[in-house]
Design an enzyme around this catalytic site. Structure first.
Site, PDB file in Angstrom:
ATOM      1  N   PHE A  47       0.422  -1.493   0.188  1.00  0.00           N
ATOM      2  CA  PHE A  47      -0.139  -0.152  -0.217  1.00  0.00           C
ATOM      3  C   PHE A  47       0.534   0.890  -0.212  1.00  0.00           C
ATOM      4  O   PHE A  47       0.217   2.520   0.345  1.00  0.00           O
ATOM      5  CB  PHE A  47      -1.039   0.192   1.174  1.00  0.00           C
ATOM      6  N   ASP A  48       1.976   1.143  -0.014  1.00  0.00           N
ATOM      7  CA  ASP A  48       2.286   2.903  -0.180  1.00  0.00           C
ATOM      8  C   ASP A  48       4.453   2.440  -1.032  1.00  0.00           C
ATOM      9  O   ASP A  48       5.357   2.341  -0.506  1.00  0.00           O
ATOM     10  CB  ASP A  48       3.005   3.084   1.405  1.00  0.00           C
TER      11      ASP A  48
END
Length: 244
Positions: A47-48
């Site tokens: 997610f990043d």
């Protein structure tokens, strides 16, 4: 890591890699993300994914870092609850904002990886407000237009001067940032494409941001402004202070 993060190299004129080295680093990142998705008992969604969170060891072997936003999900599950929405503005997949683009899944990491690929290929951030209304302000749109001009038989000096690995990274990146998650490749498919030659690469459909062709840079921030609004409602959008 002794050589710091990837952003210090791809956004610097003084520190640069050969195309072969950049391709090697790209494959290392792709294999790392694919391991998170496929190599563990529980899939790990990062997610990043962004240049700041790719660290380089003494031999410039990339390491996917900063798992502060990561989540574990059963590998058979294709659905991730909406409460998992998180990431960094500019790299967040569209389905994080609207489910009309698809479900949140490992394809959300693929989108972030696509943005990372385009930045690595262009040696610049995807959106540059300093370019004003220039058609080059939003790099994914600009490079898509250049590559499709070549496909249409037009002479594009920009593409003619591109290294074949630069072109490959751009095309794969454009596949990865398709707006609907179902239209993006998996990370294992990305690896297969990166390991193959450039001759058989097919151009993807025009990404959402490129619908208007040469867009004004403010238009390219329309989507990110929605992300900012979402973050103000309490969702987890990481800041630089949260980075490793």
């Amino acid at each position: 890591m002794p050589n710091g993060s990837l952003d210090k190299y791809i956004f610097s004129a003084e520190k640069s890699f050969s195309w072969d080295k950049l391709n090697e680093i790209t494959l290392g990142i792709a294999r790392g993300i694919n391991y998170l998705h496929q190599g563990c008992d529980m899939q790990i969604l990062h997610f990043d994914i962004k240049p700041h969170n790719i660290l380089l060891d003494s031999n410039f072997v990339p390491k996917v870092a900063d798992f502060g936003l990561a989540k574990l999900y059963p590998r058979g599950d294709s659905f991730v609850p909406l409460s998992a929405m998180r990431g960094t503005v500019g790299y967040i997949a569209p389905e994080m904002i609207s489910r009309s683009f698809g479900v949140i899944s490992s394809k959300s990491d693929v989108y972030s990886f696509g943005m990372l690929l385009l930045e690595m290929a262009g040696g610049r951030r995807n959106a540059d407000p300093n370019m004003g209304s220039s058609s080059q302000a939003y790099y994914p749109s600009w490079v898509y237009d250049q590559l499709t001009r070549e496909e249409a038989g037009e002479i594009s000096p920009v593409v003619a001067d591109m290294h074949e690995l630069e072109k490959k990274l751009c095309v794969v990146g454009l596949w990865c940032i398709q707006m609907r998650s179902r239209d993006r490749p998996t990370m294992s498919e990305v690896i297969e494409i990166l390991e193959a030659g450039v001759d058989d690469l097919q151009m993807p459909s025009r990404p959402f941001f490129c619908d208007e062709g040469h867009i004004h840079v403010e238009d390219s921030y329309h989507f990110t402004s929605e992300l900012t609004a979402v973050s103000e409602e309490g969702l987890s959008v990481v800041s630089e202070e949260d980075d490793v």
